[in-house]
Design an enzyme around this catalytic site. Structure first.
Site, PDB file in Angstrom:
ATOM      1  N   GLY A 110       4.903   5.805  -8.783  1.00 36.03           N
ATOM      2  CA  GLY A 110       6.099   5.570  -7.974  1.00 36.03           C
ATOM      3  C   GLY A 110       7.270   5.189  -8.865  1.00 36.03           C
ATOM      4  O   GLY A 110       7.098   4.440  -9.815  1.00 36.03           O
TER       5      GLY A 110
ATOM      6  N   ARG B 236       2.478  11.994  -9.022  1.00 32.12           N
ATOM      7  CA  ARG B 236       1.094  11.526  -9.017  1.00 32.12           C
ATOM      8  C   ARG B 236       0.242  12.778  -9.239  1.00 32.12           C
ATOM      9  O   ARG B 236       0.519  13.827  -8.668  1.00 32.12           O
ATOM     10  CB  ARG B 236       0.769  10.853  -7.695  1.00 32.12           C
ATOM     11  CG  ARG B 236       1.690   9.644  -7.428  1.00 32.12           C
ATOM     12  CD  ARG B 236       1.271   8.867  -6.210  1.00 32.12           C
ATOM     13  NE  ARG B 236       2.372   8.065  -5.684  1.00 32.12           N
ATOM     14  CZ  ARG B 236       2.623   6.808  -6.037  1.00 32.12           C
ATOM     15  NH1 ARG B 236       1.878   6.202  -6.928  1.00 32.12           N
ATOM     16  NH2 ARG B 236       3.629   6.151  -5.496  1.00 32.12           N
ATOM     17  N   SER B 237      -0.760  12.676 -10.077  1.00 32.98           N
ATOM     18  CA  SER B 237      -1.553  13.862 -10.417  1.00 32.98           C
ATOM     19  C   SER B 237      -3.044  13.584 -10.325  1.00 32.98           C
ATOM     20  O   SER B 237      -3.589  12.775 -11.081  1.00 32.98           O
ATOM     21  CB  SER B 237      -1.210  14.311 -11.842  1.00 32.98           C
ATOM     22  OG  SER B 237      -2.225  15.136 -12.354  1.00 32.98           O
TER      23      SER B 237
ATOM     24  N   ASP C 170       0.052   0.296 -12.055  1.00 36.12           N
ATOM     25  CA  ASP C 170      -1.375   0.127 -12.323  1.00 36.12           C
ATOM     26  C   ASP C 170      -2.095   1.451 -12.639  1.00 36.12           C
ATOM     27  O   ASP C 170      -2.771   1.586 -13.665  1.00 36.12           O
ATOM     28  CB  ASP C 170      -1.950  -0.524 -11.056  1.00 36.12           C
ATOM     29  CG  ASP C 170      -3.415  -0.782 -11.163  1.00 36.12           C
ATOM     30  OD1 ASP C 170      -3.801  -1.497 -12.092  1.00 36.12           O
ATOM     31  OD2 ASP C 170      -4.173  -0.267 -10.327  1.00 36.12           O
TER      32      ASP C 170
ATOM     33  N   THR D  29       6.913  -0.867 -11.752  1.00 35.14           N
ATOM     34  CA  THR D  29       6.461  -0.775 -10.355  1.00 35.14           C
ATOM     35  C   THR D  29       7.208  -1.808  -9.529  1.00 35.14           C
ATOM     36  O   THR D  29       7.392  -2.940  -9.987  1.00 35.14           O
ATOM     37  CB  THR D  29       4.947  -1.032 -10.216  1.00 35.14           C
ATOM     38  OG1 THR D  29       4.621  -1.173  -8.822  1.00 35.14           O
ATOM     39  CG2 THR D  29       4.481  -2.291 -10.929  1.00 35.14           C
TER      40      THR D  29
ATOM     41  N   ASP E  55       6.103  -3.165  -6.995  1.00 36.13           N
ATOM     42  CA  ASP E  55       5.123  -4.055  -6.345  1.00 36.13           C
ATOM     43  C   ASP E  55       4.966  -5.401  -7.052  1.00 36.13           C
ATOM     44  O   ASP E  55       4.477  -6.365  -6.458  1.00 36.13           O
ATOM     45  CB  ASP E  55       3.746  -3.392  -6.284  1.00 36.13           C
ATOM     46  CG  ASP E  55       3.711  -2.252  -5.282  1.00 36.13           C
ATOM     47  OD1 ASP E  55       4.592  -2.221  -4.410  1.00 36.13           O
ATOM     48  OD2 ASP E  55       2.809  -1.409  -5.385  1.00 36.13           O
TER      49      ASP E  55
ATOM     50  N   ASP F  56       2.775  -6.299  -9.207  1.00 32.63           N
ATOM     51  CA  ASP F  56       1.369  -6.717  -9.093  1.00 32.63           C
ATOM     52  C   ASP F  56       0.610  -6.555 -10.412  1.00 32.63           C
ATOM     53  O   ASP F  56      -0.621  -6.550 -10.416  1.00 32.63           O
ATOM     54  CB  ASP F  56       0.682  -5.902  -7.981  1.00 32.63           C
ATOM     55  CG  ASP F  56       0.784  -4.398  -8.222  1.00 32.63           C
ATOM     56  OD1 ASP F  56       1.497  -3.981  -9.150  1.00 32.63           O
ATOM     57  OD2 ASP F  56       0.153  -3.636  -7.468  1.00 32.63           O
TER      58      ASP F  56
ATOM     59  N   ARG G 232       1.835  -1.660  -0.388  1.00 32.55           N
ATOM     60  CA  ARG G 232       0.566  -1.316   0.287  1.00 32.55           C
ATOM     61  C   ARG G 232      -0.486  -2.386   0.044  1.00 32.55           C
ATOM     62  O   ARG G 232      -1.224  -2.753   0.939  1.00 32.55           O
ATOM     63  CB  ARG G 232       0.043   0.043  -0.212  1.00 32.55           C
ATOM     64  CG  ARG G 232       0.707   1.227   0.435  1.00 32.55           C
ATOM     65  CD  ARG G 232      -0.058   2.500   0.142  1.00 32.55           C
ATOM     66  NE  ARG G 232      -0.184   2.728  -1.294  1.00 32.55           N
ATOM     67  CZ  ARG G 232       0.649   3.445  -2.026  1.00 32.55           C
ATOM     68  NH1 ARG G 232       1.662   4.041  -1.441  1.00 32.55           N
ATOM     69  NH2 ARG G 232       0.484   3.603  -3.323  1.00 32.55           N
TER      70      ARG G 232
HETATM   71  P1  ATP Z   1       2.923   2.460  -8.174  1.00 32.45           P
HETATM   72  O1  ATP Z   1       2.586   1.055  -8.573  1.00 32.45           O
HETATM   73  O2  ATP Z   1       4.351   2.648  -7.895  1.00 32.45           O
HETATM   74  O3  ATP Z   1       2.022   3.003  -7.094  1.00 32.45           O
HETATM   75  P2  ATP Z   1       1.236   3.727 -10.117  1.00 32.45           P
HETATM   76  O4  ATP Z   1       1.438   4.041 -11.532  1.00 32.45           O
HETATM   77  O5  ATP Z   1       0.212   2.666  -9.811  1.00 32.45           O
HETATM   78  O6  ATP Z   1       2.638   3.381  -9.485  1.00 32.45           O
HETATM   79  P3  ATP Z   1      -0.575   5.752  -9.102  1.00 32.45           P
HETATM   80  O7  ATP Z   1      -0.353   6.843  -8.105  1.00 32.45           O
HETATM   81  O8  ATP Z   1      -1.640   4.769  -8.829  1.00 32.45           O
HETATM   82  O9  ATP Z   1       0.842   5.064  -9.328  1.00 32.45           O
HETATM   83  O10 ATP Z   1      -0.933   6.423 -10.522  1.00 32.45           O
HETATM   84  C1  ATP Z   1      -0.091   7.405 -11.098  1.00 32.45           C
HETATM   85  C2  ATP Z   1      -0.907   8.475 -11.778  1.00 32.45           C
HETATM   86  O11 ATP Z   1      -1.668   7.891 -12.860  1.00 32.45           O
HETATM   87  C3  ATP Z   1      -1.974   9.142 -10.913  1.00 32.45           C
HETATM   88  O12 ATP Z   1      -1.453  10.162 -10.098  1.00 32.45           O
HETATM   89  C4  ATP Z   1      -2.927   9.702 -11.960  1.00 32.45           C
HETATM   90  O13 ATP Z   1      -2.429  10.910 -12.494  1.00 32.45           O
HETATM   91  C5  ATP Z   1      -2.879   8.629 -13.046  1.00 32.45           C
HETATM   92  N1  ATP Z   1      -4.036   7.729 -12.896  1.00 32.45           N
HETATM   93  C6  ATP Z   1      -4.230   6.774 -11.953  1.00 32.45           C
HETATM   94  N2  ATP Z   1      -5.434   6.170 -12.095  1.00 32.45           N
HETATM   95  C7  ATP Z   1      -6.031   6.762 -13.161  1.00 32.45           C
HETATM   96  C8  ATP Z   1      -7.293   6.617 -13.815  1.00 32.45           C
HETATM   97  N3  ATP Z   1      -8.188   5.707 -13.413  1.00 32.45           N
HETATM   98  N4  ATP Z   1      -7.555   7.415 -14.886  1.00 32.45           N
HETATM   99  C9  ATP Z   1      -6.669   8.331 -15.294  1.00 32.45           C
HETATM  100  N5  ATP Z   1      -5.464   8.539 -14.710  1.00 32.45           N
HETATM  101  C10 ATP Z   1      -5.137   7.780 -13.671  1.00 32.45           C
END
Ligand code: ATP
Length: 327
Positions: free
Chosen positions: A15, A76-77, A107, A129, A131, A133, A175
């Site tokens: 995000g 996000r992937s 995270d 982020t 959040d 967190d 969330r």
């Molecule tokens: P936000 O806090 O705003 O949600 P975020 O970085 O936590 O941001 P996520 O959607 O959880 O957002 O993660 C972003 C991307 O990081 C995922 O779409 C995925 O490609 C990669 N990712 C998340 N978890 C893992 C994992 N355990 N191993 C490898 N890649 C990961």
């Protein structure tokens, strides 16, 4: 430790949040200061698997310090979560002769960074982020701006709520984290904050609304995190349908993605700049597998392992304070 880095890549993932652009800028300008080349990864882990790098000379990051979002794009992937996706990413990094990577994200993004690090690729993470967190930093990049956006909304809603004697449920992002809803609630003088970290029943909310009315308040503002046990619409439905008289008519405002956008505050720009610069310094010192964060007023490195396994808890004293001040 001597530094053999010549080229680094920087990316934003997950995000987005206000402050990502000043952070990219700091990484680029600091790296250039050491005569390193910088590549930008367009579109987070997903696009990156297809090898989307753009050169980032100093001028490429001119004029972005005040802009919200991330000019590199983010995504996000699901593909990157797989070993195959990570191998593709490593292959692309090697082909582009990148020596190290800086990942700005939450995270999940830092878990992705850790996966690359586990394969021996030097990575530094930065907390991005709204959040707030992440263990290892008091504040993440984007939190302050998002909080101020939520606060402005509460202030405005309060004006109209008072005029019409209304109870407003103001739903904010989060969330799994109630940080924004709790802090915006305290700073905005809300009567109650409903957050995922604290159990509550619909009857508890109804009682708060009644109490506010009986105490002579002209409005009742309740900040609700989207991941709270009941969201704003569910609470509003209960209050409206409840046979119990609450005194106020009920309205809902969902702030949604508004909190992600906007020009970063001074705090976020400075935090992003300090942490972006610190990421480059960390690489120079031969560090890898750590997140640079702000602890107290000092920039510190915490291992990605710790950051991703130790969640940051809300301070229970702040939750209590919120309840006391609302009376
Ligand atoms: P936000 O806090 O705003 O949600 P975020 O970085 O936590 O941001 P996520 O959607 O959880 O957002 O993660 C972003 C991307 O990081 C995922 O779409 C995925 O490609 C990669 N990712 C998340 N978890 C893992 C994992 N355990 N191993 C490898 N890649 C990961």
């Amino acid at each position: 430790m001597s530094c053999r880095i010549r080229k680094i890549a920087v990316m934003t993932s997950g995000g987005d949040g206000p402050g990502f652009n000043p952070c990219i800028r700091a990484v680029v300008r600091m790296a250039i200061n050491y005569d390193w080349e910088v590549l930008g990864v367009k579109g987070g882990y997903g696009v990156w698997i297809n090898g989307e790098f753009i050169p980032l000379p100093g001028r490429a990051v001119g004029g972005i310090i005040s802009r919200g979002g991330t000019f590199l794009g983010t995504a996000r992937s699901a593909e990157f979560m797989t070993k195959k996706g990570q191998m593709e990413a490593l292959r692309n990094l090697n082909e582009a002769e990148v020596d190290a990577l800086v990942v700005i994200g939450g995270d999940g993004s830092l878990r992705g960074a850790m996966a690359l690090e586990a394969s021996g690729f030097p990575v530094i993470g930065l907390p991005g982020t709204i959040d707030n967190d992440l263990y290892g930093t008091d504040m993440a990049i984007g939190v302050d701006t998002a909080l101020n956006t939520a606060l402005q909304a509460i202030d405005k809603i309060k004006d109209t709520a008072s005029s019409h004697q209304r109870a407003f449920l103001v739903e904010m992002m989060g969330r799994n984290s109630g940080y924004l809803a709790l802090m915006a609630g305290i700073a905005g003088g809300a009567e109650m904050a409903c957050i995922p970290e604290v159990e509550f029943e619909l009857e508890d909310v109804a009682r708060e609304v009644q109490d506010a009315y009986v105490r002579g308040k002209t409005h009742c503002i309740i900040s609700v995190a989207e991941g709270a046990r009941y969201n704003a619409n569910a609470i509003a439905a209960y209050l409206s349908e409840s046979k119990e008289e609450t005194g106020f008519s009920v309205r809902v405002t969902i702030l949604g993605h508004i909190q992600r956008g906007g020009s970063p505050t001074a705090f976020d720009r400075l935090l992003a700049t300090r942490l972006g610069a610190a990421a480059v310094e960390a690489l120079r010192q031969g560090k890898s597998g750590v997140m640079m964060g702000l602890v107290g007023n000092v920039v510190k490195a915490t291992s990605l392992e710790e950051v991703t396994t130790r969640g940051k808890k809300l301070d229970p004293a702040i939750c209590e304070l919120a309840a006391v001040l609302a009376k």
